[in-house]
Write a protein that holds these residues in place. Sequence first.
Motif, PDB file in Angstrom:
ATOM      1  N   LEU A 128       0.434  -0.926   0.111  1.00  0.00           N
ATOM      2  CA  LEU A 128       0.114  -0.121   0.083  1.00  0.00           C
ATOM      3  C   LEU A 128       0.940   1.676  -0.089  1.00  0.00           C
ATOM      4  O   LEU A 128       0.369   2.565  -0.800  1.00  0.00           O
ATOM      5  CB  LEU A 128      -0.861   0.065   1.408  1.00  0.00           C
ATOM      6  N   GLU A 129       1.310   1.479   0.568  1.00  0.00           N
ATOM      7  CA  GLU A 129       2.917   2.349   1.230  1.00  0.00           C
ATOM      8  C   GLU A 129       3.451   2.855  -0.366  1.00  0.00           C
ATOM      9  O   GLU A 129       3.551   3.941  -0.585  1.00  0.00           O
ATOM     10  CB  GLU A 129       3.611   1.947   1.849  1.00  0.00           C
ATOM     11  N   ALA A 130       3.907   1.517  -1.114  1.00  0.00           N
ATOM     12  CA  ALA A 130       3.957   1.556  -2.432  1.00  0.00           C
ATOM     13  C   ALA A 130       4.039   1.796  -3.722  1.00  0.00           C
ATOM     14  O   ALA A 130       4.556   2.491  -4.753  1.00  0.00           O
ATOM     15  CB  ALA A 130       5.175   0.924  -1.821  1.00  0.00           C
ATOM     16  N   ALA A 131       2.191   1.396  -3.826  1.00  0.00           N
ATOM     17  CA  ALA A 131       1.839   2.116  -4.665  1.00  0.00           C
ATOM     18  C   ALA A 131       1.736   3.385  -5.169  1.00  0.00           C
ATOM     19  O   ALA A 131       1.552   4.009  -4.273  1.00  0.00           O
ATOM     20  CB  ALA A 131       0.162   1.147  -4.246  1.00  0.00           C
ATOM     21  N   GLU A 132       1.623   3.339  -6.829  1.00  0.00           N
ATOM     22  CA  GLU A 132       0.931   4.910  -6.951  1.00  0.00           C
ATOM     23  C   GLU A 132      -0.375   4.780  -7.713  1.00  0.00           C
ATOM     24  O   GLU A 132      -0.426   4.970  -8.152  1.00  0.00           O
ATOM     25  CB  GLU A 132       2.513   5.497  -7.543  1.00  0.00           C
ATOM     26  N   THR A 133      -1.019   4.489  -6.971  1.00  0.00           N
ATOM     27  CA  THR A 133      -2.160   4.373  -7.036  1.00  0.00           C
ATOM     28  C   THR A 133      -3.915   4.601  -5.990  1.00  0.00           C
ATOM     29  O   THR A 133      -2.878   5.970  -6.117  1.00  0.00           O
ATOM     30  CB  THR A 133      -2.520   2.733  -7.358  1.00  0.00           C
TER      31      THR A 133
END
Length: 161
Positions: A128-133
């Motif tokens: 979640l923390e790494a996602a670019e969404t």
Amino acid sequence: MALNLRIASRAIVLDEADRVLLVRATSDLEPGRELWLTTGGGMEEGETDEEAVRRELYEEAGLVEFALGPLVWTRTVVHPLAGGRWDGQTERYYLVQTPAFEPAPGLSWDQLHREGMDAIRWWTLEELEAAETLFSPRRLPLLLRELLRHGPPAEPVDVGL
């Protein structure tokens, strides 16, 4: 003039590895962008929050056996829904802790597509923390980190947009 808000019940489904179950839908607020959000949706006439969460978890994930945990988050979004039928939505988020399972929606994918949903999967906090969404609520990674660190709040937290 009072707003015509739809009431929705949602579930923050966590497994024993602290993964969260999210569904992917098309964003009403940002058309053309995918949106990952917790399971749940609008309440039907006469439903309680628990009945709505149970129905939605079955329809979207195939989850039937679970204990409904506490109400942890709330939010109200004012933005036309369902072609203007609603002025927005008030949401109540309940914690559901369950052993890991393979999501198998109770509704067909054709039915889910008509509701704007096209995928479901488990996410780790790191993913979640790494996602670019786009997430709903927008601060989902931070909110989930706080929930995992401190447990359910004594009173529901208004999580904003």
